[in-house]
Design a protein around this motif. Structure first.
Motif, PDB file in Angstrom:
ATOM      1  N   MET A   1       0.655  -0.419  -0.115  1.00 62.19           N
ATOM      2  CA  MET A   1       0.020  -0.052  -0.113  1.00 62.19           C
ATOM      3  C   MET A   1       0.820   0.892   0.027  1.00 62.19           C
ATOM      4  O   MET A   1       0.582   2.499  -0.823  1.00 62.19           O
ATOM      5  CB  MET A   1      -0.956   0.174   0.718  1.00 62.19           C
ATOM      6  CG  MET A   1      -2.371   1.067   1.275  1.00 62.19           C
ATOM      7  SD  MET A   1      -3.372   0.359   2.099  1.00 62.19           S
ATOM      8  CE  MET A   1      -2.698   1.503   4.127  1.00 62.19           C
ATOM      9  N   SER A   2       2.102   0.933   0.821  1.00 65.54           N
ATOM     10  CA  SER A   2       2.530   2.139   0.728  1.00 65.54           C
ATOM     11  C   SER A   2       3.665   2.208  -0.638  1.00 65.54           C
ATOM     12  O   SER A   2       3.726   3.883  -1.413  1.00 65.54           O
ATOM     13  CB  SER A   2       3.834   1.699   2.465  1.00 65.54           C
ATOM     14  OG  SER A   2       5.069   2.375   1.324  1.00 65.54           O
ATOM     15  N   ILE A   3       4.086   1.371  -0.899  1.00 62.69           N
ATOM     16  CA  ILE A   3       4.559   1.677  -1.849  1.00 62.69           C
ATOM     17  C   ILE A   3       3.576   2.273  -3.355  1.00 62.69           C
ATOM     18  O   ILE A   3       3.709   2.983  -4.861  1.00 62.69           O
ATOM     19  CB  ILE A   3       5.419   0.475  -2.491  1.00 62.69           C
ATOM     20  CG1 ILE A   3       6.038   0.207  -2.218  1.00 62.69           C
ATOM     21  CG2 ILE A   3       5.841   0.458  -4.824  1.00 62.69           C
ATOM     22  CD1 ILE A   3       7.000  -1.309  -2.201  1.00 62.69           C
ATOM     23  N   ALA A   4       2.399   1.591  -3.823  1.00 62.65           N
ATOM     24  CA  ALA A   4       1.922   2.036  -4.315  1.00 62.65           C
ATOM     25  C   ALA A   4       1.005   3.377  -4.659  1.00 62.65           C
ATOM     26  O   ALA A   4       1.125   4.469  -5.223  1.00 62.65           O
ATOM     27  CB  ALA A   4      -0.127   1.420  -4.261  1.00 62.65           C
ATOM     28  N   ILE A   5       1.067   4.194  -2.689  1.00 65.15           N
ATOM     29  CA  ILE A   5       0.624   5.587  -2.711  1.00 65.15           C
ATOM     30  C   ILE A   5       1.844   6.121  -2.953  1.00 65.15           C
ATOM     31  O   ILE A   5       1.721   7.376  -3.861  1.00 65.15           O
ATOM     32  CB  ILE A   5       0.673   5.631  -1.444  1.00 65.15           C
ATOM     33  CG1 ILE A   5      -1.321   4.906  -0.968  1.00 65.15           C
ATOM     34  CG2 ILE A   5       0.383   7.183  -0.749  1.00 65.15           C
ATOM     35  CD1 ILE A   5      -1.799   4.824   0.477  1.00 65.15           C
ATOM     36  N   PHE A   6       3.113   6.452  -2.798  1.00 64.28           N
ATOM     37  CA  PHE A   6       4.272   6.586  -3.412  1.00 64.28           C
ATOM     38  C   PHE A   6       4.708   6.458  -5.002  1.00 64.28           C
ATOM     39  O   PHE A   6       4.108   7.865  -5.686  1.00 64.28           O
ATOM     40  CB  PHE A   6       5.404   5.173  -2.521  1.00 64.28           C
ATOM     41  CG  PHE A   6       6.889   7.090  -3.995  1.00 64.28           C
ATOM     42  CD1 PHE A   6       7.100   7.463  -3.286  1.00 64.28           C
ATOM     43  CD2 PHE A   6       7.454   4.941  -4.464  1.00 64.28           C
ATOM     44  CE1 PHE A   6       8.640   7.853  -4.182  1.00 64.28           C
ATOM     45  CE2 PHE A   6       8.905   5.626  -5.368  1.00 64.28           C
ATOM     46  CZ  PHE A   6       9.627   6.591  -5.237  1.00 64.28           C
ATOM     47  N   ASP A   7       4.094   5.529  -5.312  1.00 65.04           N
ATOM     48  CA  ASP A   7       4.071   5.187  -7.053  1.00 65.04           C
ATOM     49  C   ASP A   7       2.543   6.429  -7.425  1.00 65.04           C
ATOM     50  O   ASP A   7       3.112   7.571  -8.423  1.00 65.04           O
ATOM     51  CB  ASP A   7       3.621   4.162  -7.451  1.00 65.04           C
ATOM     52  CG  ASP A   7       5.223   3.386  -7.657  1.00 65.04           C
ATOM     53  OD1 ASP A   7       5.915   3.848  -7.616  1.00 65.04           O
ATOM     54  OD2 ASP A   7       5.074   1.985  -7.753  1.00 65.04           O
ATOM     55  N   PHE A   8       1.689   6.125  -6.677  1.00 66.88           N
ATOM     56  CA  PHE A   8       0.960   7.175  -7.349  1.00 66.88           C
ATOM     57  C   PHE A   8       0.947   8.836  -7.288  1.00 66.88           C
ATOM     58  O   PHE A   8       0.905   9.467  -8.601  1.00 66.88           O
ATOM     59  CB  PHE A   8      -0.351   6.718  -6.479  1.00 66.88           C
ATOM     60  CG  PHE A   8      -2.067   7.175  -7.517  1.00 66.88           C
ATOM     61  CD1 PHE A   8      -3.040   7.196  -8.989  1.00 66.88           C
ATOM     62  CD2 PHE A   8      -2.067   8.579  -6.133  1.00 66.88           C
ATOM     63  CE1 PHE A   8      -3.308   8.154  -9.007  1.00 66.88           C
ATOM     64  CE2 PHE A   8      -3.604   9.772  -6.832  1.00 66.88           C
ATOM     65  CZ  PHE A   8      -4.090   9.337  -7.695  1.00 66.88           C
ATOM     66  N   VAL A   9       1.173   8.606  -6.083  1.00 67.63           N
ATOM     67  CA  VAL A   9       1.820  10.509  -5.460  1.00 67.63           C
ATOM     68  C   VAL A   9       2.613  11.117  -6.690  1.00 67.63           C
ATOM     69  O   VAL A   9       3.253  12.748  -7.014  1.00 67.63           O
ATOM     70  CB  VAL A   9       2.668  10.327  -4.190  1.00 67.63           C
ATOM     71  CG1 VAL A   9       2.700  11.811  -3.750  1.00 67.63           C
ATOM     72  CG2 VAL A   9       0.609  10.644  -3.595  1.00 67.63           C
ATOM     73  N   SER A  10       4.009  10.656  -6.525  1.00 69.90           N
ATOM     74  CA  SER A  10       5.263  10.232  -7.744  1.00 69.90           C
ATOM     75  C   SER A  10       5.038  10.587  -9.121  1.00 69.90           C
ATOM     76  O   SER A  10       4.998  12.145  -9.762  1.00 69.90           O
ATOM     77  CB  SER A  10       6.202   9.435  -7.550  1.00 69.90           C
ATOM     78  OG  SER A  10       5.969   8.160  -7.835  1.00 69.90           O
TER      79      SER A  10
END
Lengths: 191, 261
Positions: free
Chosen positions: A127-136
């Motif tokens: 979830m943390s990586i998915a959010i990082f990818d989305f925000v970036s």
């Protein structure tokens, strides 16, 4: 052995650090691997076509999942982003402009992981990586708009490229789970 | 053992790397090259005047040609021209699909690519002439905290090692009948990942474990201060080149804002 034992008298005790050298080495090795694999896929795929673009992001996200599954500590994602950005800036100083956006995205991912308070669970890492990818990607899209605001045709092309990249990231999350499970089974990841 | 392999590779690569000492750019300090790259990349963003950008393009191309790697320069420029053509074609198609996006001139498309060409010239010089040791010294001179310096140094040190690993994996795949070419990658993307990256990740994890243990055994990270084996100062030629860079950038801005005719 206590601190007052004869063997340690007169020797200043080393400070207990949050980051152990072994963890830092893993982060460094994976940063190199992620950077190199993105470059290799772009070269092997013969330039910027949609397949290699998606594949590049897939491999990068997959390796990021493996890295964070291996070093399960708050701050790993942020440290990875900072190190990758610094080394990229050493090779190509233009990358310095992308550093604030990348740090914001990594901080968002870290905050999510902190709020969930489950660093040891693969689901919260994903979830943390998915959010990082989305925000970036969102920040990249904003920067693209600022750069190409006069010619919307180029902005549409940039948006398409970012969207293809994000599809690769989502697929990378799935393959990251499979890869991490395999590595756990092989005993390479011990959590 | 992996550590001995790394050492072997260093000596091997040092003997195989083409000697660039005759060219002046090869003798420049990596920090000077970084500063040139950084100042040029900062300058090209506000510059929009074609003559100012043309001056920077000419000087940076001369800087690149001074290292006499003509084949790499040609390949890089052909790739850039191809990307430029592709972008113009794509934008032309988009402007046909969305008529309200018309009104763009050729100059609008060319200017971003002139900027990219300038950056390509300075970055190629840095990439071709800098050695890993020089990059590490540059990194050390930034005086970063231990938890950033150590992984960054490992990252820089391991990029050439992984390039060697990939070529070995590719060779082993060739013996099994798989040739990794662009068409193969596009037709079988997941299979390529399985063939090329799974062994690479496993090698990386093993290397990381061994190097981490070696670092702990050597006491890396026990003390705050990093002692320097050799301190390298900027030379006279570095200062001259930096001053020249600043002068050329000043001329370019002068042309854009009408101070220089």
């Amino acid at each position: 052995m206590t601190d007052k034992s004869p063997l340690v008298i007169g020797i200043s005790q080393p400070r207990k650090r949050y980051w152990q050298p072994r963890e830092l080495v893993v982060i460094g090795v994976f940063s190199a691997l992620i950077k190199l694999s993105s470059l290799l896929i772009a070269i092997a795929g013969g330039g910027m076509n949609p397949v290699t673009l998606g594949l590049k992001n897939l491999v990068a996200t997959m390796l990021l999942v493996v890295l964070i599954a291996k070093v399960r500590k708050p701050g790993t994602l942020l440290l990875f982003v900072v190190i990758s950005s610094i080394v990229s800036a050493l090779l190509n100083s233009v990358q310095l402009f992308l550093l604030p956006g990348a740090i914001i995205a990594a901080l968002t991912g870290e905050v999510v992981l902190y709020l969930v308070r489950k660093h040891h669970e693969l689901a919260s890492i994903l979830m943390s990586i998915a959010i990082f990818d989305f925000v970036s990607r969102l920040i990249s899209l904003t920067l693209s708009y600022l750069m190409f605001r006069e010619s919307m045709g180029l902005f549409v092309m940039a948006a398409i490229i970012i969207a293809i990249g994000y599809i690769g990231c989502v697929l990378g999350l799935g393959s990251g789970i499979l890869f991490t499970k395999e590595l756990k089974h092989a005993g390479i990841i011990r959590h | 053992m992996r550590a001995s392999y790394v050492t072997n590779y260093t000596t091997e690569s040092a003997t195989k790397t083409p000697v660039l000492k005759k060219e002046f750019a090869a003798n420049l300090d990596v920090r000077a090259k970084m500063l040139i790259s950084f100042s040029v990349s900062l300058a090209v963003i506000p510059l929009y005047h074609i003559e100012a950008l043309a001056i920077l393009l000419t000087v940076s191309l001369a800087y690149l040609l001074s290292i006499r790697r003509f084949w790499i320069t040609l390949v890089a420029y052909i790739t850039l021209a191809f990307l430029c053509g592709l972008a113009i074609l794509s934008s032309f198609m988009v402007s046909h699909l969305f008529p309200n996006m018309k009104g763009l001139t050729l100059a609008t498309f060319i200017l971003p690519f002139i900027r990219i060409a300038i950056l390509l010239n300075v970055i190629l010089v840095m990439a071709i002439t800098s050695r890993v040791q020089g990059m590490l010294q540059g990194l050390k001179s930034l005086r970063l905290p231990y938890f950033i310096y150590l992984p960054a140094a490992v990252m820089i040190r391991f990029i050439p090692v992984f390039i060697k690993d990939v070529s070995q994996i590719k060779d082993s795949l060739k013996t099994k009948g798989y040739d990794i070419r662009p068409v193969f990658v596009c037709l079988h993307p997941f299979f390529t990942v399985r063939l090329l990256f799974v062994p690479l990740v496993i090698r990386a994890l093993r290397s990381a474990d061994e190097l981490g243990i070696a670092a702990e055994l050597k006491g890396v990270g026990l003390r705050d201060n990093i002692s320097h084996y050799r301190k390298k100062q900027l030379g006279k030629s570095d200062y001259v080149v930096l001053l020249l860079t600043l002068a050329i950038l000043a001329v370019a801005f002068g042309i854009q804002y009408g101070f220089v005719s």
